[in-house]
Design a protein around this motif. Structure first.
Motif, PDB file in Angstrom:
ATOM      1  N   ALA A   1      87.557  24.979 -35.175  1.00  0.00           N
ATOM      2  CA  ALA A   1      88.005  26.150 -34.411  1.00  0.00           C
ATOM      3  C   ALA A   1      89.013  26.978 -35.191  1.00  0.00           C
ATOM      4  CB  ALA A   1      88.621  25.702 -33.090  1.00  0.00           C
ATOM      5  N   GLN A   2      89.779  26.326 -36.070  1.00  0.00           N
ATOM      6  CA  GLN A   2      90.779  27.048 -36.861  1.00  0.00           C
ATOM      7  C   GLN A   2      90.164  27.641 -38.125  1.00  0.00           C
ATOM      8  OE1 GLN A   2      94.065  24.321 -37.438  1.00  0.00           O
ATOM      9  NE2 GLN A   2      94.906  24.793 -35.426  1.00  0.00           N
ATOM     10  N   ILE A   3      89.266  26.894 -38.730  1.00  0.00           N
ATOM     11  CA  ILE A   3      88.644  27.386 -39.969  1.00  0.00           C
ATOM     12  C   ILE A   3      87.777  28.619 -39.680  1.00  0.00           C
ATOM     13  CG2 ILE A   3      86.435  26.124 -40.024  1.00  0.00           C
ATOM     14  CD1 ILE A   3      87.111  25.308 -42.885  1.00  0.00           C
TER      15      ILE A   3
ATOM     16  N   LEU B   1      76.799  20.409 -40.178  1.00  0.00           N
ATOM     17  CA  LEU B   1      75.590  19.603 -40.318  1.00  0.00           C
ATOM     18  C   LEU B   1      75.634  18.387 -39.389  1.00  0.00           C
ATOM     19  CD1 LEU B   1      75.317  19.558 -44.227  1.00  0.00           C
ATOM     20  CD2 LEU B   1      74.055  21.028 -42.657  1.00  0.00           C
ATOM     21  N   SER B   2      74.463  17.935 -38.972  1.00  0.00           N
ATOM     22  CA  SER B   2      74.366  16.694 -38.200  1.00  0.00           C
ATOM     23  C   SER B   2      74.443  15.506 -39.158  1.00  0.00           C
ATOM     24  CB  SER B   2      73.036  16.662 -37.437  1.00  0.00           C
ATOM     25  OG  SER B   2      71.958  16.634 -38.372  1.00  0.00           O
ATOM     26  N   TYR B   3      74.525  14.310 -38.596  1.00  0.00           N
ATOM     27  CA  TYR B   3      74.524  13.110 -39.455  1.00  0.00           C
ATOM     28  C   TYR B   3      73.244  13.048 -40.276  1.00  0.00           C
ATOM     29  CZ  TYR B   3      78.580  11.392 -36.875  1.00  0.00           C
ATOM     30  OH  TYR B   3      79.826  11.257 -36.335  1.00  0.00           O
ATOM     31  N   GLU B   4      72.147  13.462 -39.647  1.00  0.00           N
ATOM     32  CA  GLU B   4      70.863  13.452 -40.361  1.00  0.00           C
ATOM     33  C   GLU B   4      70.892  14.445 -41.522  1.00  0.00           C
ATOM     34  OE1 GLU B   4      66.139  14.302 -39.401  1.00  0.00           O
ATOM     35  OE2 GLU B   4      67.510  13.815 -37.748  1.00  0.00           O
TER      36      GLU B   4
ATOM     37  N   CYS C   1      71.757  41.115 -38.579  1.00  0.00           N
ATOM     38  CA  CYS C   1      72.957  40.264 -38.591  1.00  0.00           C
ATOM     39  C   CYS C   1      72.957  39.307 -37.403  1.00  0.00           C
ATOM     40  CB  CYS C   1      74.222  41.129 -38.552  1.00  0.00           C
ATOM     41  SG  CYS C   1      74.510  42.108 -40.038  1.00  0.00           S
ATOM     42  N   VAL C   2      72.598  39.822 -36.227  1.00  0.00           N
ATOM     43  CA  VAL C   2      72.544  38.979 -35.022  1.00  0.00           C
ATOM     44  C   VAL C   2      71.481  37.895 -35.183  1.00  0.00           C
ATOM     45  CG1 VAL C   2      71.997  38.956 -32.551  1.00  0.00           C
ATOM     46  CG2 VAL C   2      73.446  40.766 -33.488  1.00  0.00           C
ATOM     47  N   ASN C   3      70.324  38.262 -35.730  1.00  0.00           N
ATOM     48  CA  ASN C   3      69.250  37.276 -35.929  1.00  0.00           C
ATOM     49  C   ASN C   3      69.655  36.187 -36.914  1.00  0.00           C
ATOM     50  OD1 ASN C   3      67.506  38.485 -34.115  1.00  0.00           O
ATOM     51  ND2 ASN C   3      66.483  39.731 -35.667  1.00  0.00           N
ATOM     52  N   LEU C   4      70.381  36.558 -37.965  1.00  0.00           N
ATOM     53  CA  LEU C   4      70.845  35.554 -38.922  1.00  0.00           C
ATOM     54  C   LEU C   4      71.779  34.557 -38.242  1.00  0.00           C
ATOM     55  CD1 LEU C   4      71.479  37.719 -42.125  1.00  0.00           C
ATOM     56  CD2 LEU C   4      69.836  35.848 -41.914  1.00  0.00           C
ATOM     57  N   SER C   5      72.677  35.071 -37.411  1.00  0.00           N
ATOM     58  CA  SER C   5      73.581  34.180 -36.667  1.00  0.00           C
ATOM     59  C   SER C   5      72.802  33.303 -35.704  1.00  0.00           C
ATOM     60  CB  SER C   5      74.627  34.991 -35.897  1.00  0.00           C
ATOM     61  OG  SER C   5      75.480  35.672 -36.774  1.00  0.00           O
ATOM     62  N   SER C   6      71.869  33.914 -34.979  1.00  0.00           N
ATOM     63  CA  SER C   6      71.069  33.168 -34.004  1.00  0.00           C
ATOM     64  C   SER C   6      70.236  32.079 -34.664  1.00  0.00           C
ATOM     65  CB  SER C   6      70.158  34.146 -33.255  1.00  0.00           C
ATOM     66  OG  SER C   6      69.372  33.466 -32.310  1.00  0.00           O
ATOM     67  N   SER C   7      69.780  32.345 -35.885  1.00  0.00           N
ATOM     68  CA  SER C   7      68.943  31.356 -36.581  1.00  0.00           C
ATOM     69  C   SER C   7      69.705  30.085 -36.924  1.00  0.00           C
ATOM     70  CB  SER C   7      68.346  31.985 -37.847  1.00  0.00           C
ATOM     71  OG  SER C   7      69.349  32.200 -38.833  1.00  0.00           O
ATOM     72  N   THR C   8      71.028  30.160 -37.015  1.00  0.00           N
ATOM     73  CA  THR C   8      71.810  28.940 -37.279  1.00  0.00           C
ATOM     74  C   THR C   8      71.944  28.093 -36.018  1.00  0.00           C
ATOM     75  OG1 THR C   8      73.991  29.905 -36.729  1.00  0.00           O
ATOM     76  CG2 THR C   8      73.186  30.207 -38.983  1.00  0.00           C
TER      77      THR C   8
ATOM     78  N   ALA D   1      74.182  20.465 -36.450  1.00  0.00           N
ATOM     79  CA  ALA D   1      74.896  20.085 -35.223  1.00  0.00           C
ATOM     80  C   ALA D   1      75.362  21.323 -34.477  1.00  0.00           C
ATOM     81  CB  ALA D   1      76.093  19.186 -35.571  1.00  0.00           C
ATOM     82  N   TRP D   2      75.915  22.289 -35.226  1.00  0.00           N
ATOM     83  CA  TRP D   2      76.412  23.526 -34.629  1.00  0.00           C
ATOM     84  C   TRP D   2      76.124  24.700 -35.550  1.00  0.00           C
ATOM     85  CZ3 TRP D   2      77.979  23.345 -29.701  1.00  0.00           C
ATOM     86  CH2 TRP D   2      78.429  22.127 -29.194  1.00  0.00           C
ATOM     87  N   GLY D   3      75.794  25.824 -34.936  1.00  0.00           N
ATOM     88  CA  GLY D   3      75.617  27.055 -35.692  1.00  0.00           C
ATOM     89  C   GLY D   3      76.897  27.869 -35.704  1.00  0.00           C
ATOM     90  N   VAL D   4      76.799  29.109 -36.145  1.00  0.00           N
ATOM     91  CA  VAL D   4      77.984  29.953 -36.297  1.00  0.00           C
ATOM     92  C   VAL D   4      78.349  30.607 -34.966  1.00  0.00           C
ATOM     93  CG1 VAL D   4      77.384  30.395 -38.701  1.00  0.00           C
ATOM     94  CG2 VAL D   4      76.717  32.053 -36.958  1.00  0.00           C
ATOM     95  N   SER D   5      79.599  31.018 -34.844  1.00  0.00           N
ATOM     96  CA  SER D   5      80.115  31.632 -33.621  1.00  0.00           C
ATOM     97  C   SER D   5      79.860  33.143 -33.628  1.00  0.00           C
ATOM     98  CB  SER D   5      81.620  31.387 -33.522  1.00  0.00           C
ATOM     99  OG  SER D   5      82.295  32.128 -34.533  1.00  0.00           O
ATOM    100  N   PRO D   6      80.023  33.802 -32.472  1.00  0.00           N
ATOM    101  CA  PRO D   6      79.914  35.268 -32.449  1.00  0.00           C
ATOM    102  C   PRO D   6      80.913  35.951 -33.372  1.00  0.00           C
ATOM    103  CG  PRO D   6      79.783  34.392 -30.219  1.00  0.00           C
ATOM    104  CD  PRO D   6      80.132  33.244 -31.115  1.00  0.00           C
ATOM    105  N   ARG D   7      82.076  35.304 -33.605  1.00  0.00           N
ATOM    106  CA  ARG D   7      83.045  35.880 -34.546  1.00  0.00           C
ATOM    107  C   ARG D   7      82.422  36.010 -35.935  1.00  0.00           C
ATOM    108  NH1 ARG D   7      87.695  32.447 -34.380  1.00  0.00           N
ATOM    109  NH2 ARG D   7      88.820  33.796 -32.948  1.00  0.00           N
ATOM    110  N   ALA D   8      81.537  35.068 -36.286  1.00  0.00           N
ATOM    111  CA  ALA D   8      80.864  35.124 -37.595  1.00  0.00           C
ATOM    112  C   ALA D   8      80.000  36.371 -37.698  1.00  0.00           C
ATOM    113  CB  ALA D   8      80.018  33.870 -37.803  1.00  0.00           C
ATOM    114  N   THR D   9      79.326  36.745 -36.596  1.00  0.00           N
ATOM    115  CA  THR D   9      78.493  37.946 -36.607  1.00  0.00           C
ATOM    116  C   THR D   9      79.348  39.190 -36.841  1.00  0.00           C
ATOM    117  OG1 THR D   9      77.155  36.832 -34.929  1.00  0.00           O
ATOM    118  CG2 THR D   9      76.616  39.120 -35.407  1.00  0.00           C
ATOM    119  N   LEU D  10      80.493  39.259 -36.163  1.00  0.00           N
ATOM    120  CA  LEU D  10      81.414  40.381 -36.352  1.00  0.00           C
ATOM    121  C   LEU D  10      81.896  40.443 -37.794  1.00  0.00           C
ATOM    122  CD1 LEU D  10      83.578  40.014 -33.104  1.00  0.00           C
ATOM    123  CD2 LEU D  10      81.742  41.662 -33.517  1.00  0.00           C
ATOM    124  N   HIS D  11      82.263  39.275 -38.342  1.00  0.00           N
ATOM    125  CA  HIS D  11      82.737  39.225 -39.721  1.00  0.00           C
ATOM    126  C   HIS D  11      81.631  39.600 -40.704  1.00  0.00           C
ATOM    127  CE1 HIS D  11      86.454  36.445 -38.971  1.00  0.00           C
ATOM    128  NE2 HIS D  11      86.680  37.706 -38.683  1.00  0.00           N
ATOM    129  N   LEU D  12      80.389  39.237 -40.379  1.00  0.00           N
ATOM    130  CA  LEU D  12      79.267  39.570 -41.266  1.00  0.00           C
ATOM    131  C   LEU D  12      79.086  41.085 -41.335  1.00  0.00           C
ATOM    132  CD1 LEU D  12      76.911  38.622 -43.023  1.00  0.00           C
ATOM    133  CD2 LEU D  12      75.530  38.408 -40.948  1.00  0.00           C
TER     134      LEU D  12
END
Length: 327
Positions: free
Chosen positions: A170-172, A302-305, A233-240, A256-267
Motif C-alpha cells: 500500500a505504501q510502495i 505474483l502468486s506463490y505459483e 491505459c485502462v485496458n493495460l491496468s485491467s489486464s493485470t 495474486a494482485w494486479g495494479v491499482s487505479p492509481r497506477a492507471t492515473l500514473h500511467l
C-alpha cells in the motif's frame, strides 16, 4: 487549448529539457533512462523508487539534477535506529523563555534522496511517505507546508536484505515509478574513470528556475491524450487484474494482485510527460509502452505459483503488452 497551440508551446519549452539533459550528461555518464524518469517524476509532481546496487551514481544523478534546476537538495541515509523526528523535525524547549521552537528536519527541501528506504522501520517510512502524499508535515500542533516543488527519489538495494524492512504494498503504490538500473557498459565505465579520476567533475550550471519547472508542469497537464489512448491505459491496468479477459488464462494463476487505479492515473501522467520530453503535444501508444513497466512493476504481486515458476513482473507486463490491442 488547440492541439497545434499545445504543440507550439511544447516545442518552445522542450528546448529547456534538452539543455537540462545536456548539462546532466556533462557530469553523469550513461543512465539515460534514470535521468529521463527523474524528469518525468518532477514534471508530473510525483516520486520515484530506484533499485540498483551501490556505486551506480544514484546520489550524483539527483544532486546534479537539483543543481541544474536551482533547487535545494538533501540526502537522508535510512538506518534501523532512525526516528520520524530525524526526518520531519521536532520541537525544542527553551527553559529560559518557557517556549518551544521548531527545528525543521531534512524533509524541508525541494529534492530528497531517501537512501536505502527499506533499512528504516515502518514508523520512519510512514513519516516520509505521508510527507510525499500530503506535501506537509505536522510538528507539535502546527502543520508546515513543504517546499514547492517537492520530489523524493527513494533507493532500495537489491542485495544485503538482512536487517531490512520491505515497504508494504500500500505504501510502495505511492511511488509513480520503480526504476531498475544496471551496471554501465564497458565504454561507459572507461569514461567514468576518465572523468572521475583523471579529470575533476565540472561545475553544474543552473539551467532553469522554479518558475520554469512550474510552467512545464502546467503545460504537461494540457498535453492532448485521445480517448483511445486512455482506453488503452485502462485496458493495460485491467489486464493485470483479469488477464483471462485478454486471452491470457495462463497468467491468472501466476498473479495474486494486479495494479491499482492509481497506477492507471500514473500511467497517463507518465505518458504525457514522455510525450513532452519527446517534443510532442499529444500522446501516442509508444509513449505508454515506454513507461508502463516502470509504472506497473512494483504494483504487480505474483502468486506463490508465479514465484515458483520464476516469473517476474517485467515478464508479465511484456505478455500483457503483446495481448492488449494497441489503438
Amino acid at each position: 487549448m488547440d492541439i497545434n497551440e499545445i504543440n507550439s508551446k511544447v516545442l518552445a519549452e522542450n528546448v529547456k529539457v534538452k539543455s537540462i539533459l545536456n548539462e546532466l550528461h556533462r557530469v553523469i555518464v550513461g543512465q539515460d533512462d534514470l535521468l529521463e524518469r527523474l524528469l518525468i517524476g518532477i514534471f508530473t509532481q510525483n516520486h520515484i523508487l530506484v533499485e540498483g546496487v551501490p556505486g551506480l551514481a544514484k546520489t550524483l544523478a539527483v544532486s546534479t539534477l537539483a543543481q541544474s534546476l536551482n533547487m535545494d537538495f538533501k540526502r537522508i541515509q535510512f538506518t534501523p535506529d532512525l526516528l520520524p523526528a530525524d526526518i520531519i523535525g521536532t520541537q525544542i524547549y527553551h527553559p529560559a523563555e518557557g517556549k518551544f521552537s521548531v527545528k525543521r528536519g531534512p524533509v524541508f527541501a525541494n529534492f530528497i534522496l531517501a537512501d536505502e528506504i527499506n533499512r528504516a522501520p515502518a514508523k520512519v517510512q510512514s513519516a516520509l511517505l505521508e510527507s510525499m502524499q500530503e506535501r506537509q508535515v505536522t510538528i507539535g500542533d502546527t502543520t508546515h507546508k513543504l517546499p514547492v516543488p517537492f520530489f523524493v527519489m527513494a533507493t532500495q538495494n537489491p542485495i544485503e536484505q538482512e536487517g531490512t524492512y520491505p515497504l508494504p504494498e500500500a505504501q510502495i503504490d505511492r511511488f509513480m515509478m520503480k526504476v531498475v538500473i544496471d551496471y554501465p557498459s564497458i565504454e561507459e565505465e572507461k569514461t567514468i574513470i576518465e572523468r572521475v579520476i583523471i579529470k575533476k567533475l565540472p561545475e553544474v550550471n543552473k539551467i532553469v528556475t522554479k518558475a520554469d519547472v512550474a510552467e512545464i508542469q502546467n503545460l504537461i497537464s494540457e498535453i492532448y491524450i485521445d480517448d483511445k489512448i486512455k482506453s488503452y491505459c485502462v485496458n493495460l491496468s485491467s489486464s493485470t487484474r483479469n488477464p483471462e479477459n485478454f486471452g491470457l488464462e495462463k497468467l491468472k494463476a501466476l498473479l495474486a494482485w494486479g495494479v491499482s487505479p492509481r497506477a492507471t492515473l500514473h500511467l497517463v501522467e507518465a505518458a504525457r510527460a514522455k510525450a513532452f520530453i519527446e517534443g510532442r503535444g499529444f500522446v501516442i501508444p509508444e509513449d505508454v509502452k515506454d513507461v508502463v513497466k516502470d509504472v506497473f512493476r512494483h504494483r504487480i504481486i505474483l502468486s506463490y505459483e508465479g514465484e515458483a515458476e520464476n516469473m517476474t513482473p517485467d515478464k508479465i507486463i511484456s505478455e500483457l503488452l503483446s495481448a492488449v490491442e494497441v489503438p
